[in-house]
Design a protein around this motif. Structure first.
Motif, PDB file in Angstrom:
ATOM      1  N   VAL A 375      19.144  76.772   7.024  1.00 40.19           N
ATOM      2  CA  VAL A 375      19.717  76.532   5.701  1.00 40.19           C
ATOM      3  C   VAL A 375      19.695  77.852   4.941  1.00 40.19           C
ATOM      4  CG1 VAL A 375      19.549  75.278   3.537  1.00 40.19           C
ATOM      5  CG2 VAL A 375      18.918  74.141   5.674  1.00 40.19           C
ATOM      6  N   ASN A 376      20.892  78.383   4.644  1.00 45.06           N
ATOM      7  CA  ASN A 376      20.998  79.651   3.907  1.00 45.06           C
ATOM      8  C   ASN A 376      20.127  80.745   4.532  1.00 45.06           C
ATOM      9  OD1 ASN A 376      22.809  78.498   2.107  1.00 45.06           O
ATOM     10  ND2 ASN A 376      21.200  77.894   0.667  1.00 45.06           N
ATOM     11  N   GLY A 377      20.180  80.821   5.860  1.00 47.24           N
ATOM     12  CA  GLY A 377      19.445  81.844   6.588  1.00 47.24           C
ATOM     13  C   GLY A 377      17.996  81.515   6.882  1.00 47.24           C
ATOM     14  N   GLU A 378      17.480  80.424   6.339  1.00 44.66           N
ATOM     15  CA  GLU A 378      16.081  80.034   6.552  1.00 44.66           C
ATOM     16  C   GLU A 378      16.030  79.034   7.708  1.00 44.66           C
ATOM     17  OE1 GLU A 378      11.985  80.261   5.448  1.00 44.66           O
ATOM     18  OE2 GLU A 378      13.690  81.287   4.514  1.00 44.66           O
ATOM     19  N   ARG A 379      15.246  79.345   8.730  1.00 41.80           N
ATOM     20  CA  ARG A 379      15.160  78.434   9.872  1.00 41.80           C
ATOM     21  C   ARG A 379      14.249  77.260   9.553  1.00 41.80           C
ATOM     22  NH1 ARG A 379      13.571  80.651  15.738  1.00 41.80           N
ATOM     23  NH2 ARG A 379      11.627  81.177  14.653  1.00 41.80           N
ATOM     24  N   LEU A 380      14.790  76.049   9.696  1.00 45.08           N
ATOM     25  CA  LEU A 380      13.977  74.836   9.509  1.00 45.08           C
ATOM     26  C   LEU A 380      13.162  74.541  10.749  1.00 45.08           C
ATOM     27  CD1 LEU A 380      16.311  72.333   7.623  1.00 45.08           C
ATOM     28  CD2 LEU A 380      14.538  73.823   6.695  1.00 45.08           C
ATOM     29  N   GLY A 381      13.725  74.807  11.938  1.00 46.43           N
ATOM     30  CA  GLY A 381      12.976  74.576  13.162  1.00 46.43           C
ATOM     31  C   GLY A 381      13.860  74.148  14.311  1.00 46.43           C
ATOM     32  N   PHE A 382      13.194  73.857  15.443  1.00 49.35           N
ATOM     33  CA  PHE A 382      13.865  73.341  16.639  1.00 49.35           C
ATOM     34  C   PHE A 382      13.639  71.837  16.713  1.00 49.35           C
ATOM     35  CE2 PHE A 382      13.368  77.769  17.799  1.00 49.35           C
ATOM     36  CZ  PHE A 382      14.532  78.047  18.509  1.00 49.35           C
ATOM     37  N   TYR A 383      14.666  71.107  17.162  1.00 47.07           N
ATOM     38  CA  TYR A 383      14.571  69.655  17.247  1.00 47.07           C
ATOM     39  C   TYR A 383      15.142  69.183  18.582  1.00 47.07           C
ATOM     40  CZ  TYR A 383      13.931  70.520  12.298  1.00 47.07           C
ATOM     41  OH  TYR A 383      13.480  71.019  11.106  1.00 47.07           O
ATOM     42  N   HIS A 384      14.500  68.178  19.142  1.00 46.95           N
ATOM     43  CA  HIS A 384      14.970  67.612  20.410  1.00 46.95           C
ATOM     44  C   HIS A 384      16.242  66.807  20.188  1.00 46.95           C
ATOM     45  CE1 HIS A 384      11.564  68.871  22.791  1.00 46.95           C
ATOM     46  NE2 HIS A 384      10.733  68.392  21.879  1.00 46.95           N
ATOM     47  N   ARG A 389      22.125  63.298  19.862  1.00 48.24           N
ATOM     48  CA  ARG A 389      21.591  62.997  18.534  1.00 48.24           C
ATOM     49  C   ARG A 389      20.155  63.501  18.406  1.00 48.24           C
ATOM     50  NH1 ARG A 389      24.231  58.722  15.834  1.00 48.24           N
ATOM     51  NH2 ARG A 389      25.960  57.811  17.021  1.00 48.24           N
ATOM     52  N   PHE A 390      19.755  63.795  17.175  1.00 44.27           N
ATOM     53  CA  PHE A 390      18.328  64.012  16.910  1.00 44.27           C
ATOM     54  C   PHE A 390      17.984  63.321  15.594  1.00 44.27           C
ATOM     55  CE2 PHE A 390      20.071  67.522  14.471  1.00 44.27           C
ATOM     56  CZ  PHE A 390      19.182  67.732  13.436  1.00 44.27           C
ATOM     57  N   GLY A 391      16.707  63.125  15.387  1.00 50.53           N
ATOM     58  CA  GLY A 391      16.268  62.272  14.280  1.00 50.53           C
ATOM     59  C   GLY A 391      16.593  62.777  12.900  1.00 50.53           C
ATOM     60  N   GLY A 392      16.824  64.061  12.779  1.00 44.04           N
ATOM     61  CA  GLY A 392      17.185  64.599  11.472  1.00 44.04           C
ATOM     62  C   GLY A 392      15.994  65.208  10.760  1.00 44.04           C
ATOM     63  N   VAL A 393      16.271  65.908   9.685  1.00 46.39           N
ATOM     64  CA  VAL A 393      15.240  66.568   8.907  1.00 46.39           C
ATOM     65  C   VAL A 393      15.719  66.666   7.464  1.00 46.39           C
ATOM     66  CG1 VAL A 393      16.190  68.842   9.460  1.00 46.39           C
ATOM     67  CG2 VAL A 393      13.822  68.657   8.700  1.00 46.39           C
ATOM     68  N   ARG A 394      14.821  66.488   6.530  1.00 41.14           N
ATOM     69  CA  ARG A 394      15.175  66.662   5.117  1.00 41.14           C
ATOM     70  C   ARG A 394      15.107  68.142   4.747  1.00 41.14           C
ATOM     71  NH1 ARG A 394      15.563  62.400   1.643  1.00 41.14           N
ATOM     72  NH2 ARG A 394      15.080  60.352   2.525  1.00 41.14           N
ATOM     73  N   VAL A 395      16.074  68.557   3.972  1.00 44.58           N
ATOM     74  CA  VAL A 395      16.127  69.948   3.530  1.00 44.58           C
ATOM     75  C   VAL A 395      15.436  70.053   2.181  1.00 44.58           C
ATOM     76  CG1 VAL A 395      17.627  71.841   2.853  1.00 44.58           C
ATOM     77  CG2 VAL A 395      18.290  70.340   4.753  1.00 44.58           C
ATOM     78  N   PRO A 396      14.400  70.871   2.068  1.00 48.31           N
ATOM     79  CA  PRO A 396      13.765  71.056   0.757  1.00 48.31           C
ATOM     80  C   PRO A 396      14.760  71.613  -0.251  1.00 48.31           C
ATOM     81  CG  PRO A 396      12.423  71.977   2.511  1.00 48.31           C
ATOM     82  CD  PRO A 396      13.741  71.637   3.124  1.00 48.31           C
TER      83      PRO A 396
END
Length: 438
Positions: A375-384, A389-396
Motif C-alpha cells: 500500500v503506497n510502497g509499504e509492504r503489508l506482507g505475504f499471504y497464502h 483466493r486468500f483471506g484478505g487483510v485490513r489496510v491501516p
C-alpha cells in the motif's frame, strides 16, 4: 532559465539566474545566462555544511578522519546521516566518487559536499549504503532494497516527482546520463535537485534529430526502444546510467506523478501560452539577441530558435496531456522491453463489502501460491493463496493518503510454487471519508 524558474515555482530547487550582456574591452561579446553554482549554502542547497562546521571547530576540511576518531569512542559524537550533496554523472571527476551497480544500472556517483568525504571511511560508507539501497530498490521486482525497504523510505517522493516532471516538461536529454543532483540533510530523506543543465533539450541546436528534438516523445525517460537507429534515446539505458527509467516502473511513482502533473499544468501553461513568460522573455531579449547573432553567426539564429522553442512546448503539452490521461495510459506509454514482469490492471477490481463499512479488492491470482501486498510502497506482507483466493487483510488507515479523494496505490505481486513471480497488478483507490476502511 525557464526550466530553473519553473522548478522554483513548483517548490523544488532550481538555481537562480538572469541574462547579462558581456562587454570585454569595449567589445560586445554576447548575451549569457548568469547563474548560481550548485553548492551547499543557506541560499543554495540548504543542508548541514560539514566544511563550515570543520572550519568553525578548527578541524581539517580536507581530512575528515576526525569524525571517525570521535565516533570510535562515542558513536553519537557526530550524526553522519546527511549533509551530503551528490551528482550522478558519467563525467565522474570529483575527489570522492564511486559507482553504484544495481541490476543493469551502473551509476557513476560523485560527492560534491563534503568534497573530501572519502577521508572519513564511516561517512563514505554511509553515502554508498544509502545510494546502493535506493537504487537496488529502484530496480527490484518488488521495489524493495536488500534491507526490505521501499525506495520511498530513502528518498522524498515529492522531490523525485517534481524533478522528473520538470526535466520531461522541458524536454531535457541530459538526465539520462549526467547533470543529476541530489542532497540529504542530517536525519532526513534524500531529495532530488537542483535541476541543472538544460541545453541538450527542447529541440535545441545540439539535439537535432534525436528524441529531445521531438515534442511527442519522452526525452529523459526511455519508453519502448525505437527501431530507428538514428534515434539515440536508448543509449543511456544500454550503458546502464538511466535510472529515471526505473522510477517509472513503479505504479506508485506514476500515481504521484499523474496527480502532480495536473496540479502544476497551469503553471506550465503560463510559461508557454501566447503572451506568457516565454513570449515576454523573447520580446525583452529581441534586440540583444539580434546583436548576439551578429557577433556569433549561426545557421539557426535567435528568431528561428525562439520559434522552434515556442512550437516545441506548444506541441509538447497536448502530447503530455494524452500520456497523463490516466495512470494506466502513463504506464503503457513508459513501459519497454526491459520490463520482465510488467504490471497489469484488468484482473483487479474493487467492490463494497456486505456491511458497507469496508471495501474489498478482488484480484485474479490463478497459478499463484503466495501474494505480496503493498500500500503506497509499504509492504503489508505475504499471504497464502488457495484456488486463486486468500483471506484478505485490513489496510491501516495510517498507510492511506490522508486527503479524502486522493489516490492510493494498492499493488500485488503473485508468486508460483517455485517462488518465481507470476504477475504484478495494481489498483488505485481514492481515500474515502472517515468510517470507510480497506
Amino acid at each position: 532559465k525557464l526550466a530553473y524558474d519553473f522548478a522554483n515555482e513548483i517548490g523544488m530547487l532550481g538555481m537562480r539566474s538572469t541574462w547579462v550582456d558581456c562587454v570585454l574591452n569595449g567589445e560586445f561579446i554576447g548575451c549569457y545566462q548568469f547563474c548560481e553554482h550548485i553548492r551547499v549554502d543557506e541560499d543554495r542547497v540548504n543542508i548541514f555544511n560539514w566544511e563550515d562546521f570543520a572550519e568553525d571547530a578548527g578541524k581539517s576540511t580536507t581530512n575528515l578522519s576526525w569524525v571517525d576518531s570521535a565516533r570510535a569512542s562515542d558513536p553519537s559524537a557526530y550524526d553522519i546521516s546527511g549533509g551530503d550533496l551528490f551528482e550522478f554523472s558519467d563525467e565522474n571527476d570529483e575527489v570522492s566518487g564511486f559507482t553504484i551497480s544495481a541490476g543493469l544500472l551502473k551509476i557513476p556517483t560523485m560527492v560534491h559536499a563534503p568534497e573530501y568525504v572519502k577521508t572519513s571511511p564511516q561517512m563514505y560508507a554511509w553515502c554508498k549504503s544509502l545510494l546502493q539501497n535506493f537504487f537496488t530498490a529502484n530496480v527490484s521486482l518488488n521495489h524493495l532494497s536488500g534491507e526490505g525497504r521501499h525506495w520511498s523510505w530513502y528518498a522524498d517522493v515529492d522531490s523525485m516527482v517534481n524533478y522528473w516532471l520538470d526535466v520531461e516538461l522541458f524536454g531535457n536529454k541530459d538526465p539520462r546520463f549526467k547533470s543529476r543532483y541530489a542532497y540529504i540533510d542530517i536525519g532526513g530523506k534524500m531529495k532530488m535537485g537542483p535541476v541543472w543543465d538544460f541545453d541538450w533539450g527542447s529541440d535545441s541546436y545540439v539535439v537535432s534529430g534525436d528524441c529531445s528534438s521531438d515534442p511527442e516523445a519522452w526525452s529523459c525517460t526511455n519508453g519502448p526502444r525505437p527501431s530507428d537507429s538514428t534515434w539515440k534515446n536508448e543509449n543511456a539505458w544500454v550503458t546502464g546510467a538511466s535510472f529515471l527509467k526505473e522510477w517509472t516502473s513503479d505504479p506508485y511513482f506514476l500515481m504521484k506523478a499523474y496527480e502532480r502533473y495536473w496540479e502544476i499544468r497551469e503553471k506550465f501553461v503560463a510559461v508557454i501560452e501566447e503572451g506568457g513568460v516565454l513570449d515576454q522573455s523573447a520580446a525583452f531579449l529581441k534586440p540583444v539577441l539580434a546583436a548576439n547573432d551578429a557577433r556569433w553567426p549561426r545557421t539557426r539564429g535567435n528568431v528561428e530558435d525562439t520559434s522552434r522553442l515556442r512550437s516545441y512546448y506548444r506541441r509538447r503539452l497536448p502530447w503530455l496531456d494524452r500520456q497523463f490521461k490516466s495512470v494506466p495510459k502513463l504506464m503503457a506509454s513508459l513501459a519497454g522491453d526491459w520490463q520482465t514482469t510488467p504490471y497489469g490492471v484488468d484482473p483487479v477490481r474493487i467492490s463494497p463489502s456486505v456491511d458497507g463499512r469496508t471495501y474489498a479488492i478482488r484480484a485474479q491470482l490463478q497459478q499463484a501460491a503466495t501474494v505480496e501486498v503493498f500500500v503506497n510502497g509499504e509492504r503489508l506482507g505475504f499471504y497464502h493463496v488457495v484456488d486463486g483466493r486468500f483471506g484478505g487483510v485490513r489496510v491501516p488507515r495510517s498507510l492511506l493518503t490522508p486527503r479524502v479523494g486522493k489516490l492510493n496505490c494498492i499493488s500485488f505481486i503473485s508468486y508460483g510454487l517455485t517462488g518465481a513471480p507470476v504477475a504484478r497488478n495494481y489498483l488505485l483507490v481514492p481515500t474515502s471519508p472517515a468510517g470507510k476502511t480497506l
